[in-house]
Design a protein around this motif. Structure first.
Motif, PDB file in Angstrom:
ATOM      1  N   GLU A 194      48.788  -0.443 -14.774  1.00 28.01           N
ATOM      2  CA  GLU A 194      47.477   0.859 -15.775  1.00 28.01           C
ATOM      3  C   GLU A 194      45.831   0.859 -15.601  1.00 28.01           C
ATOM      4  OE1 GLU A 194      48.873  -0.756 -19.744  1.00 28.01           O
ATOM      5  OE2 GLU A 194      46.707  -2.698 -19.243  1.00 28.01           O
ATOM      6  N   ARG A 195      45.564  -0.177 -14.565  1.00 29.18           N
ATOM      7  CA  ARG A 195      43.748  -0.211 -14.784  1.00 29.18           C
ATOM      8  C   ARG A 195      43.264   1.490 -14.392  1.00 29.18           C
ATOM      9  NH1 ARG A 195      42.839  -2.743 -18.544  1.00 29.18           N
ATOM     10  NH2 ARG A 195      40.833  -3.889 -17.306  1.00 29.18           N
ATOM     11  N   GLY A 200      42.195   3.813 -20.602  1.00 25.43           N
ATOM     12  CA  GLY A 200      42.369   1.964 -20.800  1.00 25.43           C
ATOM     13  C   GLY A 200      40.999   1.804 -19.958  1.00 25.43           C
ATOM     14  N   ARG A 202      37.500   0.445 -19.486  1.00 28.86           N
ATOM     15  CA  ARG A 202      36.261   0.402 -19.315  1.00 28.86           C
ATOM     16  C   ARG A 202      35.243  -0.099 -17.840  1.00 28.86           C
ATOM     17  NH1 ARG A 202      32.119  -3.106 -23.375  1.00 28.86           N
ATOM     18  NH2 ARG A 202      29.974  -1.905 -22.367  1.00 28.86           N
ATOM     19  N   ASP A 264      48.230  10.763 -14.424  1.00 32.41           N
ATOM     20  CA  ASP A 264      48.239  10.641 -15.803  1.00 32.41           C
ATOM     21  C   ASP A 264      47.465  10.844 -16.847  1.00 32.41           C
ATOM     22  OD1 ASP A 264      47.843   9.733 -18.403  1.00 32.41           O
ATOM     23  OD2 ASP A 264      48.387   7.661 -18.047  1.00 32.41           O
ATOM     24  N   ASN A 285      52.287  12.623 -14.961  1.00 29.63           N
ATOM     25  CA  ASN A 285      52.429  12.149 -16.400  1.00 29.63           C
ATOM     26  C   ASN A 285      51.862  12.564 -17.111  1.00 29.63           C
ATOM     27  OD1 ASN A 285      52.674  10.229 -17.560  1.00 29.63           O
ATOM     28  ND2 ASN A 285      51.132   8.017 -17.215  1.00 29.63           N
ATOM     29  N   ASP A 355      60.261   7.899 -21.161  1.00 33.82           N
ATOM     30  CA  ASP A 355      59.775   6.719 -22.136  1.00 33.82           C
ATOM     31  C   ASP A 355      59.588   7.396 -22.966  1.00 33.82           C
ATOM     32  OD1 ASP A 355      57.096   6.012 -22.710  1.00 33.82           O
ATOM     33  OD2 ASP A 355      56.235   6.726 -21.873  1.00 33.82           O
ATOM     34  N   GLY A 394      54.800   2.968 -21.293  1.00 27.99           N
ATOM     35  CA  GLY A 394      52.991   2.188 -21.384  1.00 27.99           C
ATOM     36  C   GLY A 394      53.273   0.918 -21.788  1.00 27.99           C
ATOM     37  N   SER A 396      51.593  -2.300 -22.665  1.00 28.97           N
ATOM     38  CA  SER A 396      50.641  -2.248 -23.556  1.00 28.97           C
ATOM     39  C   SER A 396      50.276  -2.111 -24.806  1.00 28.97           C
ATOM     40  CB  SER A 396      49.265  -2.227 -22.907  1.00 28.97           C
ATOM     41  OG  SER A 396      49.314  -3.342 -21.104  1.00 28.97           O
ATOM     42  N   ASN A 397      50.835  -0.376 -25.057  1.00 27.53           N
ATOM     43  CA  ASN A 397      50.438   0.185 -26.336  1.00 27.53           C
ATOM     44  C   ASN A 397      50.819  -0.463 -28.000  1.00 27.53           C
ATOM     45  OD1 ASN A 397      50.091   2.062 -24.703  1.00 27.53           O
ATOM     46  ND2 ASN A 397      51.177   3.943 -25.529  1.00 27.53           N
ATOM     47  N   PHE A 400      48.177  -3.263 -29.175  1.00 27.49           N
ATOM     48  CA  PHE A 400      46.670  -2.554 -29.854  1.00 27.49           C
ATOM     49  C   PHE A 400      46.729  -2.926 -30.848  1.00 27.49           C
ATOM     50  CE2 PHE A 400      46.972   1.535 -26.925  1.00 27.49           C
ATOM     51  CZ  PHE A 400      46.858   0.792 -25.930  1.00 27.49           C
ATOM     52  N   ARG A 407      47.583 -10.129 -26.985  1.00 26.43           N
ATOM     53  CA  ARG A 407      47.867  -8.933 -26.184  1.00 26.43           C
ATOM     54  C   ARG A 407      49.218  -9.481 -24.748  1.00 26.43           C
ATOM     55  NH1 ARG A 407      44.413  -4.097 -25.781  1.00 26.43           N
ATOM     56  NH2 ARG A 407      46.911  -3.341 -25.393  1.00 26.43           N
ATOM     57  N   ILE A 427      54.319   0.675 -17.295  1.00 27.01           N
ATOM     58  CA  ILE A 427      52.704   0.753 -16.962  1.00 27.01           C
ATOM     59  C   ILE A 427      52.494  -0.367 -17.553  1.00 27.01           C
ATOM     60  CG2 ILE A 427      51.212   2.396 -17.394  1.00 27.01           C
ATOM     61  CD1 ILE A 427      52.418   4.724 -17.852  1.00 27.01           C
TER      62      ILE A 427
END
Ligand code: THG
Length: 594
Positions: A194-195, A200, A202, A264, A285, A355, A394, A396-397, A400, A407, A427
């Motif tokens: 996902e990086r 998503g 920084r 994406d 995506n 998804d 996905g 990590s959603n 949040f 997490r 993801i």
């Protein structure tokens, strides 16, 4: 050619998939302009290395070409029929298209300054006889070095043959410029890193804003090192020119990142800017029904791109009224997208990854508490009601807003529950997923209660979200089971480090071990003992590939520290050879180590 009345358009001697795709789409446009439909035969050239010129394996070529909707697939040139045999076998067993084989008259070699080809007409004919009657090849001929006599012999021997029946088993998947990656992973779920995402991450956003493209690529390759099978690339960022950013980054990812790319974006033209660079097979995506299914809708544009470039598509369960919340709604949208993609755009079920989406479980909003269950149930139903499709999430959603340690655990637990329900792909931040066995019981239980919305308890007051916040209130770093190892010997501690992939403090333990053992003993007796535990767990299914790879990385770091300290004659010994000679991608390294 079309005006001249050709019966078939032959795109041949293609050594680069991007060129092949451009040629096939050029044929399509010419046909459209002429108002005619003519079959297309697409052939790649596999060098003596066993790969196309940029390093493309035949499996990646099949994965990229088959969904373009050509009529015949095949290979020609570079080598003779003997060298082609394995590739032809892969074509006939994994492509559902008719297969063409047009070899040279043997491997070219130079005789008295002239190119010479070794095969006689009769020998070439015998090879073709085998291709037809053993492998079911239906289009045969000759490339460099073949003469009218060669073709006459081939016709004489083969014209009357009945091609053997084929039972091809296509392998749905994506492809990088180098290799094919099946969506169905037998030892693991498909890990999508996902990086490389401007929203998503920084680090990725800052690299992109600074136009430091090498730093962007490094984030992609790092995901692969952390065991991602695919990488999710998202350049969407308010105020930026997405097409220009995608152009700059996809052009580099396409050759420098070994994994296939998931494009994406909310903008089809940004996806297309990526597709124009990708020789392998990308995943789009995503498509959804937020603005319906009519001409010009988002779904229409994304499915059209998938068709034109031969990409796979992630379908999000969103319709005109919003993100589907309950199971019935999710399934209604899934069926609509499936119908649309397969009937109107000719996509196959295996081209689609659904998804079911998840809202954060971490908000405490009563309306959202059942969403984890709905998502998991939707995965189960999609897999039964839409056979042949894949599911993706996905992950990590779901977490949040929580602190990083929480997490990581909630993501890992939610992922494990989803995989149990049949999830094929996730993801995720590949390196941050933990095996359940490494999560302390209280953390695992409370996360699982949150996912399954188990509230109340004996006195009716139990709320997993509150408990989760409590449990993690004093956990700052990422959690790992903390057990008292004070009584352990250095041997036990070090081999456990390999099993659990604990890099922090590794050098200190290695130094302690060196007080009692030689560097060679540390590698061969202590560290390899840890690796063999990893091997047993992998073999018995207790440990999935990503964790094997983390152990391998720890092993590598230890060996890198120890090897310079070894006697000259010991360098390159058992443990070090294992690590330094395995080349290729990280998955191979993991498997070979095991
Ligand atoms: N489904 C599909 N695609 C998706 C999603 C999905 N793409 C985007 C997203 N959801 C999945 N990708 C991410 C990437 C990062 C994070 C979450 C989901 C994330 N990032 C940290 C954060 O924002 O707090 C990183 C912080 C940092 O490093 O700067 O959580 O659901 N099909």
């Amino acid at each position: 050619l079309i005006d001249g009345g050709v019966d078939l358009l032959l795109v041949e001697t293609q050594f680069d998939l991007l060129g092949l795709k451009a040629a096939v789409n050029a044929c399509r446009r010419a046909m459209e302009a002429a108002g005619e439909s003519i079959p297309i035969q697409a052939q790649v050239t596999i060098e003596l290395t066993g790969r196309m010129l940029p390093g493309t394996e035949i499996g990646a070529a099949i994965g990229a070409i088959e969904p373009l909707g050509v009529d015949v697939i095949g290979i020609n040139c570079a080598t003779g029929p003997a060298e082609m045999f394995e590739h032809v076998q892969q074509l006939t067993s994994t492509s559902s298209l008719p297969v063409a084989v047009i070899p040279n008259a043997g491997l070219p070699h130079v005789v008295d300054g002239e190119m010479a080809y070794g095969l006689t007409p009769r020998q070439l004919a015998e090879h073709h006889e085998e291709f037809v009657s053993r492998l079911g090849v239906t289009v045969i001929g000759g490339c460099c070095g073949t003469t009218p006599e060669h073709i006459a012999a081939v016709v004489e021997k083969c014209a009357g043959l009945t091609p053997s029946p084929r039972n091809p088993q296509p392998i749905p998947g994506a492809a990088s410029l180098y290799s094919h990656v099946p969506f169905a992973q037998d030892t693991s779920f498909l890990i999508i890193g996902e990086r490389p995402n401007a929203n998503g991450s920084r680090a990725f956003r800052e690299a992109m804003l600074a136009e430091d493209w090498d730093a962007c690529v490094a984030i992609g390759t790092n995901q692969v090192r952390e065991s991602a099978h695919l990488v999710d690339l998202c350049v969407d960022y308010v105020g930026r020119d997405g097409v220009a950013d995608m152009d700059a980054i996809a052009s580099r990812f396409a050759t420098q990142v070994a994994a296939p790319i998931v494009l994406d974006s909310t903008e089809p033209e940004v996806m297309e800017a990526g597709l124009e660079w990708i020789g392998g097979r990308a995943v789009l995506n995503s498509a959804n029904l937020e603005d319906g299914d009519g001409p010009g809708s988002r779904a229409d544009r994304v499915f059209s791109l998938a068709r034109e470039y031969g990409a796979a598509v992630i379908c999000l369960l969103i319709d005109e009224t919003g993100q589907a919340r309950d199971v019935e709604w999710k399934l209604r949208v899934a069926h609509r997208l499936y119908e649309m993609a397969t009937t109107r755009y000719g996509l196959r079920p295996g081209d689609l990854l659904f998804d079911p989406l998840t809202f954060p479980l971490s908000t405490g909003d009563d309306n959202l508490r059942g969403d984890g269950i709905a998502t998991i149930e939707a995965i189960r139903r999609i897999k039964t009601e839409l056979p042949g499709v894949f599911t993706v999430l996905g992950v990590s959603n779901c977490s949040f807003g929580l602190k990083p340690a929480a997490r990581q655990v909630l993501n890992s637990v939610f992922l494990a529950e989803a995989v149990k329900a049949g999830l094929d792909a996730a993801i995720v931040h590949a390196g941050k997923i933990m095996p359940l066995s490494r999560i302390p019981d209280d953390q695992r239980v409370v996360c699982s209660d949150l996912v399954w919305n188990r509230r109340g308890g004996e006195d009716g007051t139990y709320d997993p979200l509150t408990t989760l916040l409590d449990v993690f209130s004093d956990v700052s770093g990422p959690t790992a089971e903390v057990e008292d190892r004070s009584g352990w010997s250095i041997t036990e501690r070090l081999s456990r480090r390999i099993v659990d992939a604990e890099r922090e403090g590794l050098i200190g333990d290695l130094d302690s071990a060196l007080e009692e053992f030689t560097p060679l003993q540390v590698v061969n007796e202590i560290l390899l003992a840890g690796m063999s535990v990893v091997g047993e767990r992998f073999a018995s299914g207790d440990m999935q590939l990503p964790f094997v790879l983390q152990s391998a990385e720890t092993m590598k770091a230890a060996v890198a520290y120890l090897e310079p300290k070894m006697e000259r004659k010991d360098q390159g010994g058992k443990g070090t050879i294992v690590l330094s000679t395995v080349k290729g991608d990280v998955h191979d390294i993991g498997k070979k180590l095991v």
